[in-house]
Design a protein around this motif. Structure first.
Motif, PDB file in Angstrom:
ATOM      1  N   LEU A  23       0.827  -1.203   0.000  1.00  0.00           N
ATOM      2  CA  LEU A  23       0.000   0.000   0.000  1.00  0.00           C
ATOM      3  C   LEU A  23       0.870   1.265   0.000  1.00  0.00           C
ATOM      4  O   LEU A  23       0.590   2.230  -0.721  1.00  0.00           O
ATOM      5  N   ALA A  24       1.930   1.232   0.816  1.00  0.00           N
ATOM      6  CA  ALA A  24       2.850   2.375   0.894  1.00  0.00           C
ATOM      7  C   ALA A  24       3.550   2.607  -0.447  1.00  0.00           C
ATOM      8  O   ALA A  24       3.722   3.747  -0.882  1.00  0.00           O
ATOM      9  N   LYS A  25       3.904   1.510  -1.095  1.00  0.00           N
ATOM     10  CA  LYS A  25       4.571   1.583  -2.407  1.00  0.00           C
ATOM     11  C   LYS A  25       3.623   2.162  -3.458  1.00  0.00           C
ATOM     12  O   LYS A  25       4.016   2.970  -4.294  1.00  0.00           O
ATOM     13  N   LEU A  26       2.342   1.745  -3.378  1.00  0.00           N
ATOM     14  CA  LEU A  26       1.332   2.226  -4.317  1.00  0.00           C
ATOM     15  C   LEU A  26       1.051   3.715  -4.112  1.00  0.00           C
ATOM     16  O   LEU A  26       0.919   4.474  -5.079  1.00  0.00           O
ATOM     17  N   GLU A  27       0.973   4.127  -2.842  1.00  0.00           N
ATOM     18  CA  GLU A  27       0.737   5.541  -2.517  1.00  0.00           C
ATOM     19  C   GLU A  27       1.897   6.416  -3.000  1.00  0.00           C
ATOM     20  O   GLU A  27       1.698   7.533  -3.499  1.00  0.00           O
ATOM     21  N   LYS A  28       3.095   5.901  -2.826  1.00  0.00           N
ATOM     22  CA  LYS A  28       4.297   6.618  -3.264  1.00  0.00           C
ATOM     23  C   LYS A  28       4.305   6.789  -4.786  1.00  0.00           C
ATOM     24  O   LYS A  28       4.664   7.838  -5.309  1.00  0.00           O
ATOM     25  N   GLN A  41       5.107  14.314 -12.022  1.00  0.00           N
ATOM     26  CA  GLN A  41       5.629  14.063 -13.354  1.00  0.00           C
ATOM     27  C   GLN A  41       4.823  14.805 -14.408  1.00  0.00           C
ATOM     28  O   GLN A  41       5.344  15.359 -15.376  1.00  0.00           O
ATOM     29  N   LYS A  42       3.452  14.833 -14.209  1.00  0.00           N
ATOM     30  CA  LYS A  42       2.582  15.545 -15.151  1.00  0.00           C
ATOM     31  C   LYS A  42       2.846  17.045 -15.119  1.00  0.00           C
ATOM     32  O   LYS A  42       2.836  17.735 -16.144  1.00  0.00           O
ATOM     33  N   ALA A  43       3.091  17.581 -13.903  1.00  0.00           N
ATOM     34  CA  ALA A  43       3.354  19.017 -13.738  1.00  0.00           C
ATOM     35  C   ALA A  43       4.674  19.405 -14.425  1.00  0.00           C
ATOM     36  O   ALA A  43       4.790  20.485 -15.004  1.00  0.00           O
ATOM     37  N   ALA A  44       5.642  18.493 -14.344  1.00  0.00           N
ATOM     38  CA  ALA A  44       6.941  18.739 -14.945  1.00  0.00           C
ATOM     39  C   ALA A  44       6.847  18.803 -16.474  1.00  0.00           C
ATOM     40  O   ALA A  44       7.516  19.582 -17.147  1.00  0.00           O
ATOM     41  N   VAL A  45       5.932  17.973 -17.030  1.00  0.00           N
ATOM     42  CA  VAL A  45       5.717  17.942 -18.483  1.00  0.00           C
ATOM     43  C   VAL A  45       5.005  19.207 -18.929  1.00  0.00           C
ATOM     44  O   VAL A  45       5.352  19.858 -19.894  1.00  0.00           O
ATOM     45  N   ASN A 104       1.604   6.781  -6.724  1.00  0.00           N
ATOM     46  CA  ASN A 104       0.513   7.699  -7.096  1.00  0.00           C
ATOM     47  C   ASN A 104       0.890   9.160  -6.851  1.00  0.00           C
ATOM     48  O   ASN A 104       0.426  10.053  -7.558  1.00  0.00           O
ATOM     49  N   LYS A 105       1.714   9.401  -5.819  1.00  0.00           N
ATOM     50  CA  LYS A 105       2.166  10.766  -5.516  1.00  0.00           C
ATOM     51  C   LYS A 105       3.122  11.287  -6.580  1.00  0.00           C
ATOM     52  O   LYS A 105       3.192  12.486  -6.850  1.00  0.00           O
TER      53      LYS A 105
END
Length: 215
Positions: free
Chosen positions: A198-203, A211-215, A205-206
């Motif tokens: 769950l922690a890996k998935l949350e990380k 990444q989208k903002a950087a693009v 998703n964050k």
């Protein structure tokens, strides 16, 4: 076609879809319950048979626990050194007696017989009328297999004898404790793995919005 008429049709379709969904869900749940019950049926039937034979047919089974009886030569690792040494001595005497017996019957050897598959069934019942719990009981049963062919066998359960519950629990209790600890350890490990996932998935998703903002 009026708006009211369309709303009625939509409502009817929605209700039909809801009832179909509920029916399918109920059917799936019932199948799961039946599947789980089938696994317990054999033990349940055997206990019921024992209750009938002992004149307790009206009793309701509350819980049960089945454990395979240890081999006669089994040495419990939890025993004290004195009791272990005593058991080893008993095993040596038994082996010596069997060796002498085999030597005497050399001319007419005894055909090989598989060791009996013995189980101890511990259970508790309650009175079906007043709901009062009865003292826990135990009995020994044997699984007898008849070989029809190499690939097909038939088996039946034979009830051998009533047992002293307290005496049997002396060796069953440590097994149950070890089993409970294993289950607790497994559940803790499972929760830990799920938390990591769950922690890996949350990380992950964050990272996506960044990444989208950087693009």
């Amino acid at each position: 076609m009026s708006t009211e008429y369309i709303l009625v049709i939509v409502l009817v379709i929605a209700l039909v879809a809801y009832f179909i969904y509920k029916k399918k869900k109920k059917s799936t749940e019932e199948k799961n319950i039946i599947s789980q019950r089938k696994e317990k049926d054999e033990v349940w039937r055997t206990i019921k048979q024992y209750l009938k034979q002992s004149g307790q047919g009206a009793s309701e089974i509350v819980n049960s626990y089945v454990v395979r009886r240890n081999d006669v030569n089994y040495v419990n690792p939890s025993l004290s050194k004195y009791l272990k040494d005593k058991k080893y001595e008993e095993n040596s005497i038994r082996a010596w007696q069997e060796k002498i017996k085999a030597a005497k019957n050399k001319a007419n050897p005894i055909p090989y017989q598989p060791k009996p598959e013995l189980y101890v069934v511990c259970f508790q019942t309650k009175n079906a009328k007043d709901g009062k719990y009865n003292p826990p009981e135990a009995f020994e049963c044997e699984v007898v297999k008849n070989y029809i062919s190499k690939k097909q066998t038939q088996q039946k359960i034979v009830i051998n004898k009533k047992l002293n519950f307290q005496k049997e629990m002396e060796w069953i209790a440590p097994i149950r404790t070890a089993e409970r600890k294993r289950n607790e350890k497994y559940e803790a490990m499972k929760k830990k793995m799920e938390a990591k996932k769950l922690a890996k998935l949350e990380k992950k998703n964050k990272k996506k919005p960044a990444q989208k903002a950087a693009v």
